[in-house]
Design a protein around this motif. Sequence first.
Motif, PDB file in Angstrom:
ATOM      1  N   GLU A  96       0.104  -6.949 -18.507  1.00 28.96           N
ATOM      2  CA  GLU A  96      -0.776  -6.163 -19.301  1.00 28.96           C
ATOM      3  C   GLU A  96      -2.076  -6.178 -18.878  1.00 28.96           C
ATOM      4  OE1 GLU A  96      -1.923  -8.666 -23.093  1.00 28.96           O
ATOM      5  OE2 GLU A  96       0.179  -9.287 -22.394  1.00 28.96           O
ATOM      6  N   HIS A  97      -2.490  -7.124 -17.872  1.00 24.41           N
ATOM      7  CA  HIS A  97      -3.790  -7.250 -17.396  1.00 24.41           C
ATOM      8  C   HIS A  97      -3.797  -6.523 -15.928  1.00 24.41           C
ATOM      9  CE1 HIS A  97      -4.316  -9.720 -20.587  1.00 24.41           C
ATOM     10  NE2 HIS A  97      -3.575 -10.740 -20.320  1.00 24.41           N
ATOM     11  N   ALA A  98      -2.892  -5.745 -15.794  1.00 27.14           N
ATOM     12  CA  ALA A  98      -2.752  -5.028 -14.223  1.00 27.14           C
ATOM     13  C   ALA A  98      -4.090  -4.381 -14.022  1.00 27.14           C
ATOM     14  CB  ALA A  98      -1.705  -4.206 -14.374  1.00 27.14           C
ATOM     15  N   GLY A  99      -4.684  -3.595 -14.848  1.00 21.25           N
ATOM     16  CA  GLY A  99      -5.950  -2.823 -14.639  1.00 21.25           C
ATOM     17  C   GLY A  99      -7.101  -3.777 -14.401  1.00 21.25           C
ATOM     18  N   SER A 100      -7.313  -4.662 -15.081  1.00 21.71           N
ATOM     19  CA  SER A 100      -8.269  -5.760 -14.664  1.00 21.71           C
ATOM     20  C   SER A 100      -8.164  -6.636 -13.447  1.00 21.71           C
ATOM     21  CB  SER A 100      -8.690  -6.585 -15.903  1.00 21.71           C
ATOM     22  OG  SER A 100      -7.750  -7.829 -16.054  1.00 21.71           O
ATOM     23  N   ILE A 101      -6.697  -6.743 -12.998  1.00 25.36           N
ATOM     24  CA  ILE A 101      -6.684  -7.581 -12.046  1.00 25.36           C
ATOM     25  C   ILE A 101      -6.828  -6.567 -10.595  1.00 25.36           C
ATOM     26  CG2 ILE A 101      -4.627  -8.291 -10.265  1.00 25.36           C
ATOM     27  CD1 ILE A 101      -3.225  -9.382 -13.127  1.00 25.36           C
TER      28      ILE A 101
END
Length: 110
Positions: free
Chosen positions: A20-25
């Motif tokens: 769910e944090h792929a964007g921030s990663i």
Amino acid sequence: PATTVVGKASLGAIDAGGSEHAGSIKSVVAKKKGQVQYCYEQRLKENPNIGGRIAISVDISSGRVTAVNISENQTGDKAIESCIKGKVRRWRFASEVTESIFLPFALSSN
């Protein structure tokens, strides 16, 4: 005289495990990928013929990098590995990120 080299570190598809944090990663990796290019360009000064794919596995816990492993190194250059591992270990992600990611880079000197 200083040797001028231009190397390119192209990042392939980041595997963030469907997090769910792929964007921030991806945002952090995009900002920091210049460090991988820096490592490559430093080694190009010594050996202008190196290049190839280098793939990095990164374990993140609570936003901090806990492990960096080179899972593929077509360059065969251990100094590039060492430099990249040192840089990636210092990367910081959002504190809620606990994930293992895979970063494939294509290194080329054109």
